[in-house]
Design a protein around this motif. Structure first.
Motif, PDB file in Angstrom:
ATOM      1  N   GLY A  71       0.776  -1.235   0.000  1.00  0.00           N
ATOM      2  CA  GLY A  71       0.000   0.000   0.000  1.00  0.00           C
ATOM      3  C   GLY A  71       0.805   1.281   0.000  1.00  0.00           C
ATOM      4  O   GLY A  71       0.325   2.296   0.497  1.00  0.00           O
ATOM      5  N   VAL A  72       2.017   1.288  -0.554  1.00  0.00           N
ATOM      6  CA  VAL A  72       2.815   2.521  -0.639  1.00  0.00           C
ATOM      7  C   VAL A  72       2.234   3.357  -1.786  1.00  0.00           C
ATOM      8  O   VAL A  72       2.558   3.137  -2.960  1.00  0.00           O
ATOM      9  CB  VAL A  72       4.302   2.212  -0.870  1.00  0.00           C
ATOM     10  N   ASN A  73       1.377   4.306  -1.459  1.00  0.00           N
ATOM     11  CA  ASN A  73       0.614   4.968  -2.510  1.00  0.00           C
ATOM     12  C   ASN A  73       0.406   6.443  -2.227  1.00  0.00           C
ATOM     13  O   ASN A  73       0.662   6.943  -1.130  1.00  0.00           O
ATOM     14  CB  ASN A  73      -0.744   4.289  -2.669  1.00  0.00           C
ATOM     15  N   GLN A  74      -0.088   7.139  -3.268  1.00  0.00           N
ATOM     16  CA  GLN A  74      -0.636   8.488  -3.156  1.00  0.00           C
ATOM     17  C   GLN A  74      -1.960   8.489  -3.912  1.00  0.00           C
ATOM     18  O   GLN A  74      -2.004   8.195  -5.106  1.00  0.00           O
ATOM     19  CB  GLN A  74       0.309   9.532  -3.751  1.00  0.00           C
ATOM     20  N   ALA A  75      -3.041   8.833  -3.227  1.00  0.00           N
ATOM     21  CA  ALA A  75      -4.377   8.715  -3.829  1.00  0.00           C
ATOM     22  C   ALA A  75      -4.608   9.706  -4.955  1.00  0.00           C
ATOM     23  O   ALA A  75      -5.351   9.432  -5.893  1.00  0.00           O
ATOM     24  CB  ALA A  75      -5.445   8.898  -2.749  1.00  0.00           C
ATOM     25  N   SER A  92       8.961   5.983   0.631  1.00  0.00           N
ATOM     26  CA  SER A  92       7.694   5.927   1.361  1.00  0.00           C
ATOM     27  C   SER A  92       6.534   6.430   0.514  1.00  0.00           C
ATOM     28  O   SER A  92       5.383   6.331   0.929  1.00  0.00           O
ATOM     29  CB  SER A  92       7.779   6.778   2.630  1.00  0.00           C
ATOM     30  N   GLY A  93       6.829   6.977  -0.680  1.00  0.00           N
ATOM     31  CA  GLY A  93       5.775   7.591  -1.480  1.00  0.00           C
ATOM     32  C   GLY A  93       5.156   8.780  -0.785  1.00  0.00           C
ATOM     33  O   GLY A  93       4.012   9.135  -1.051  1.00  0.00           O
ATOM     34  N   ASN A  94       5.912   9.406   0.142  1.00  0.00           N
ATOM     35  CA  ASN A  94       5.409  10.525   0.954  1.00  0.00           C
ATOM     36  C   ASN A  94       4.196  10.107   1.769  1.00  0.00           C
ATOM     37  O   ASN A  94       3.299  10.904   2.044  1.00  0.00           O
ATOM     38  CB  ASN A  94       5.071  11.742   0.088  1.00  0.00           C
ATOM     39  N   ASN A  95       4.164   8.830   2.144  1.00  0.00           N
ATOM     40  CA  ASN A  95       3.100   8.287   2.982  1.00  0.00           C
ATOM     41  C   ASN A  95       3.696   8.044   4.368  1.00  0.00           C
ATOM     42  O   ASN A  95       4.585   7.208   4.527  1.00  0.00           O
ATOM     43  CB  ASN A  95       2.602   6.974   2.373  1.00  0.00           C
ATOM     44  N   PRO A  96       3.276   8.786   5.383  1.00  0.00           N
ATOM     45  CA  PRO A  96       3.928   8.719   6.706  1.00  0.00           C
ATOM     46  C   PRO A  96       3.991   7.310   7.291  1.00  0.00           C
ATOM     47  O   PRO A  96       4.905   7.008   8.056  1.00  0.00           O
ATOM     48  CB  PRO A  96       3.069   9.646   7.572  1.00  0.00           C
ATOM     49  N   PHE A  98       4.967   4.730   5.983  1.00  0.00           N
ATOM     50  CA  PHE A  98       6.148   4.023   5.480  1.00  0.00           C
ATOM     51  C   PHE A  98       7.425   4.852   5.602  1.00  0.00           C
ATOM     52  O   PHE A  98       8.406   4.599   4.898  1.00  0.00           O
ATOM     53  CB  PHE A  98       5.910   3.646   4.009  1.00  0.00           C
ATOM     54  N   ARG A  99       7.445   5.817   6.522  1.00  0.00           N
ATOM     55  CA  ARG A  99       8.583   6.734   6.599  1.00  0.00           C
ATOM     56  C   ARG A  99       9.900   6.026   6.904  1.00  0.00           C
ATOM     57  O   ARG A  99      10.964   6.508   6.530  1.00  0.00           O
ATOM     58  CB  ARG A  99       8.324   7.823   7.638  1.00  0.00           C
ATOM     59  N   GLY A 100       9.840   4.857   7.541  1.00  0.00           N
ATOM     60  CA  GLY A 100      11.084   4.127   7.830  1.00  0.00           C
ATOM     61  C   GLY A 100      11.797   3.661   6.579  1.00  0.00           C
ATOM     62  O   GLY A 100      13.024   3.439   6.601  1.00  0.00           O
ATOM     63  N   LEU A 101      11.072   3.518   5.463  1.00  0.00           N
ATOM     64  CA  LEU A 101      11.694   3.067   4.217  1.00  0.00           C
ATOM     65  C   LEU A 101      12.588   4.127   3.601  1.00  0.00           C
ATOM     66  O   LEU A 101      13.396   3.832   2.722  1.00  0.00           O
ATOM     67  CB  LEU A 101      10.609   2.669   3.199  1.00  0.00           C
ATOM     68  N   ASP A 102      12.455   5.389   4.051  1.00  0.00           N
ATOM     69  CA  ASP A 102      13.258   6.480   3.501  1.00  0.00           C
ATOM     70  C   ASP A 102      14.624   6.606   4.174  1.00  0.00           C
ATOM     71  O   ASP A 102      15.422   7.468   3.765  1.00  0.00           O
ATOM     72  CB  ASP A 102      12.508   7.811   3.650  1.00  0.00           C
ATOM     73  N   LEU A 103      14.907   5.781   5.182  1.00  0.00           N
ATOM     74  CA  LEU A 103      16.198   5.887   5.860  1.00  0.00           C
ATOM     75  C   LEU A 103      17.337   5.707   4.879  1.00  0.00           C
ATOM     76  O   LEU A 103      17.376   4.759   4.099  1.00  0.00           O
ATOM     77  CB  LEU A 103      16.292   4.841   6.971  1.00  0.00           C
ATOM     78  N   ALA A 104      18.282   6.659   4.887  1.00  0.00           N
ATOM     79  CA  ALA A 104      19.439   6.603   3.985  1.00  0.00           C
ATOM     80  C   ALA A 104      20.522   5.751   4.618  1.00  0.00           C
ATOM     81  O   ALA A 104      21.264   6.207   5.487  1.00  0.00           O
ATOM     82  CB  ALA A 104      19.938   8.022   3.705  1.00  0.00           C
ATOM     83  N   ARG A 105      20.603   4.496   4.184  1.00  0.00           N
ATOM     84  CA  ARG A 105      21.544   3.532   4.744  1.00  0.00           C
ATOM     85  C   ARG A 105      22.156   2.728   3.599  1.00  0.00           C
ATOM     86  O   ARG A 105      21.542   2.541   2.555  1.00  0.00           O
ATOM     87  CB  ARG A 105      20.842   2.561   5.700  1.00  0.00           C
ATOM     88  N   ALA A 199      -1.594   6.328  -7.451  1.00  0.00           N
ATOM     89  CA  ALA A 199      -0.348   5.731  -7.955  1.00  0.00           C
ATOM     90  C   ALA A 199       0.365   5.034  -6.798  1.00  0.00           C
ATOM     91  O   ALA A 199       0.190   5.383  -5.628  1.00  0.00           O
ATOM     92  CB  ALA A 199       0.559   6.791  -8.563  1.00  0.00           C
ATOM     93  N   PHE A 200       1.184   4.020  -7.152  1.00  0.00           N
ATOM     94  CA  PHE A 200       1.938   3.239  -6.171  1.00  0.00           C
ATOM     95  C   PHE A 200       3.425   3.391  -6.456  1.00  0.00           C
ATOM     96  O   PHE A 200       3.849   3.507  -7.607  1.00  0.00           O
ATOM     97  CB  PHE A 200       1.520   1.768  -6.235  1.00  0.00           C
ATOM     98  N   TYR A 201       4.236   3.347  -5.391  1.00  0.00           N
ATOM     99  CA  TYR A 201       5.663   3.617  -5.479  1.00  0.00           C
ATOM    100  C   TYR A 201       6.442   2.489  -4.804  1.00  0.00           C
ATOM    101  O   TYR A 201       6.033   1.978  -3.759  1.00  0.00           O
ATOM    102  CB  TYR A 201       5.982   4.960  -4.826  1.00  0.00           C
ATOM    103  N   THR A 202       7.570   2.120  -5.413  1.00  0.00           N
ATOM    104  CA  THR A 202       8.344   0.994  -4.898  1.00  0.00           C
ATOM    105  C   THR A 202       9.835   1.278  -5.012  1.00  0.00           C
ATOM    106  O   THR A 202      10.322   1.630  -6.093  1.00  0.00           O
ATOM    107  CB  THR A 202       8.043  -0.295  -5.695  1.00  0.00           C
ATOM    108  N   CYS A 203      10.552   1.119  -3.902  1.00  0.00           N
ATOM    109  CA  CYS A 203      12.011   1.139  -3.899  1.00  0.00           C
ATOM    110  C   CYS A 203      12.517  -0.300  -3.835  1.00  0.00           C
ATOM    111  O   CYS A 203      12.116  -1.065  -2.947  1.00  0.00           O
ATOM    112  CB  CYS A 203      12.555   1.917  -2.699  1.00  0.00           C
ATOM    113  N   THR A 204      13.392  -0.661  -4.754  1.00  0.00           N
ATOM    114  CA  THR A 204      13.968  -1.996  -4.787  1.00  0.00           C
ATOM    115  C   THR A 204      15.481  -1.862  -4.813  1.00  0.00           C
ATOM    116  O   THR A 204      16.035  -1.244  -5.739  1.00  0.00           O
ATOM    117  CB  THR A 204      13.491  -2.772  -6.019  1.00  0.00           C
ATOM    118  N   ASP A 205      16.147  -2.420  -3.816  1.00  0.00           N
ATOM    119  CA  ASP A 205      17.605  -2.370  -3.748  1.00  0.00           C
ATOM    120  C   ASP A 205      18.182  -3.526  -4.552  1.00  0.00           C
ATOM    121  O   ASP A 205      17.801  -4.688  -4.339  1.00  0.00           O
ATOM    122  CB  ASP A 205      18.055  -2.444  -2.288  1.00  0.00           C
TER     123      ASP A 205
END
Length: 479
Positions: A71-75, A92-96, A98-105, A199-205
């Motif tokens: 559900g990483v989305n913006q309506a 996080s798709g600017n969805n609070p 999922f904010r932990g997914l934005d950690l720069a590591r 729309a849905f957003y996905t980060c894949t390492d």
């Protein structure tokens, strides 16, 4: 990075806890091959992650984000992705939630990926609730990007865009040419619905493996929808990433090549023999591209190292028959001032092509056209000092050829007798009691004797124009 199957299965057992029921029914999907950042954390014990990056994401945003992995989305994205998802909040798709997914590591678990022989990779997106698709957009981080800095749009470039892709069970299989990269990167995917603004957003390492880069990149199919006439020229045009022309290879069909099952094969033969940057056909494991004689089945391949785009242009042989112009006028004779209705509606084109119309006065004075284009126009005539013929020309075009016709209108002066001027010419020189002018209504008028005749030389058509001004009788006498 290598993974231990036992831990993967243990994580699936943990997911049997009642917390699974909290996943909302309106969530919709994420990348599973390679695993997205959120899906990987979902599979590795959401309540007690062993993965350091997942543990840090849980500590910041809680474990609910992992259960809501789809559900990483913006309506209200509506394709305005950079407006609704700012820098630093892409994963996080600017969805609070999922904010932990934005950690720069630098220790997010990455999956090794490598291209097939044709330079493509099949991404698999698990769709828990399928939707109509506007587009899939794939981005990847540039060389020099740092995983320890917040992810920005400027760190990405687009490498693949797809439209509708059919659902395979609950999987979308998304085949894309891989960019020429090595080492660790983020693949960022946007799925924009066409039946909604969501729309849905996905980060894949990922880890792009080294080794030999493929020679050819799959650029899409060459499909024959129907047979083409003999003499048709089919061109494969190649463009740089910036849109500049790089190469054009053209094949002109001859007898025996025009059937839908044939012409792609012969076009492919010409391209494969002449082009230095493209091939058409079917690629094998060794990277050799061989054409097949079929309406479907051949694909266009471009030089992987060149990052090219392509277009297939089909130019039918020139069999154009010129159009025929027909012009009519009503009336064809006017005395004094008046209007003539002009029409080119009777014009035609044997090939059924749409026509354009151009009107022009080629002879005569005291005449104007209300329109110079379109099938209809009006010739507006003012009274002439002498009899004349006004000639109007109509030119029609089918976009290739033209045809012209003229029509003549007899235009006679009104009222008989001579005049000194055609009003308003000569204002300032009119002599009271003597000067005779021709008005716009085609009638003759004489300037009144002194002192009323002084009004004749006042340049105010609204008040003193003979026959039409509000006070014309103060200055003129109709003859």
């Amino acid at each position: 990075m290598n993974r231990i199957p036992f831990l993967r299965w243990m994580s699936r057992i943990v997911l049997l806890s009642p917390l699974v029921a909290t996943s909302p029914a309106w969530s919709h999907g994420s990348m599973i091959i390679p695993e997205s950042r959120v899906y990987n954390c979902f599979l590795n014990n959401p309540e007690n992650p062993t993965d350091p990056a997942c543990r840090a994401a849980k500590d910041l945003g809680g474990s609910q984000a992992f259960y809501d992995w789809n559900g990483v989305n913006q309506a209200n994205a509506n394709s305005n992705h950079q407006a609704v998802v700012p820098d630093g909040k892409l994963c996080s798709g600017n969805n609070p939630t999922f904010r932990g997914l934005d950690l720069a590591r630098g220790d997010w678990q990455a999956t090794s990926i490598a291209p097939r022989a044709d330079g493509t990779f099949e991404f698999v997106f698990r769709g828990t609730a399928p939707h109509a698709t506007k587009d899939w957009i794939f981005y990847v981080t540039r060389h020099g990007w740092s995983p320890t800095q917040p992810l920005r749009w400027a760190d990405l470039f687009e490498f693949c865009r797809l439209g509708h892709v059919p659902l395979d069970g609950d999987r979308y299989r998304l085949r894309c040419p891989l960019p020429q990269l090595t080492g660790r990167h983020i693949v960022y995917t946007v799925w924009q619905r066409s039946d909604s603004t969501e729309a849905f957003y996905t980060c894949t390492d990922v880890e792009f493996t080294g080794g030999t880069n493929p020679t050819w990149t799959d650029a899409g199919p060459l499909t024959a929808q129907n047979a083409l006439p003999v003499g048709t020229a089919i061109s494969l045009r190649l463009f740089s990433a910036g849109g500049a022309d790089v190469e054009t290879t053209t094949h002109t069909l001859v007898a025996g090549q025009a059937a839908a099952a044939d012409w792609p094969f012969f076009v492919a033969q010409t391209v494969n023999a002449q082009s230095t940057r493209a091939r058409i056909g079917v690629i094998d494991a060794a990277g050799t591209v061989t054409p097949v004689r079929a309406a479907n089945g051949n694909r266009v391949y471009t030089l992987a190292s060149a990052n090219l785009r392509h277009q297939v242009d089909i130019r039918l042989p020139d069999t154009n028959t010129p159009p025929t112009a027909v012009v009519s006028a009503n009336p064809t004779s006017v005395t004094g001032a008046g209007d003539v209705a002009l029409s080119g509606a009777g014009s035609s084109d044997p090939d059924g092509q749409a026509l354009t119309f151009q009107w022009q006065i080629v002879a005569g004075a005291h005449a104007t056209l209300t329109a110079t284009t379109g099938a209809q126009s009006t010739l507006r005539l003012t009274a002439p000092a002498q009899d004349q013929t006004v000639t109007v020309q109509l030119t029609v075009s089918d976009g290739v050829a033209t045809d012209s016709r003229t029509v003549a209108i007899t235009h006679r002066k009104a009222g008989g007798g001579n005049v000194d001027y055609v009003y308003p010419a000569g204002i300032g020189n009119y002599v009271a009691g003597q000067t005779i002018v021709l008005g716009s209504d085609g009638q003759r008028y004489q300037c009144r004797p002194y002192p009323q005749g002084g009004w004749c030389n006042i340049n105010s058509a609204y008040h003193y124009a003979p026959g039409t001004g509000t006070h014309w009788q103060d200055a003129w006498v109709r003859l």
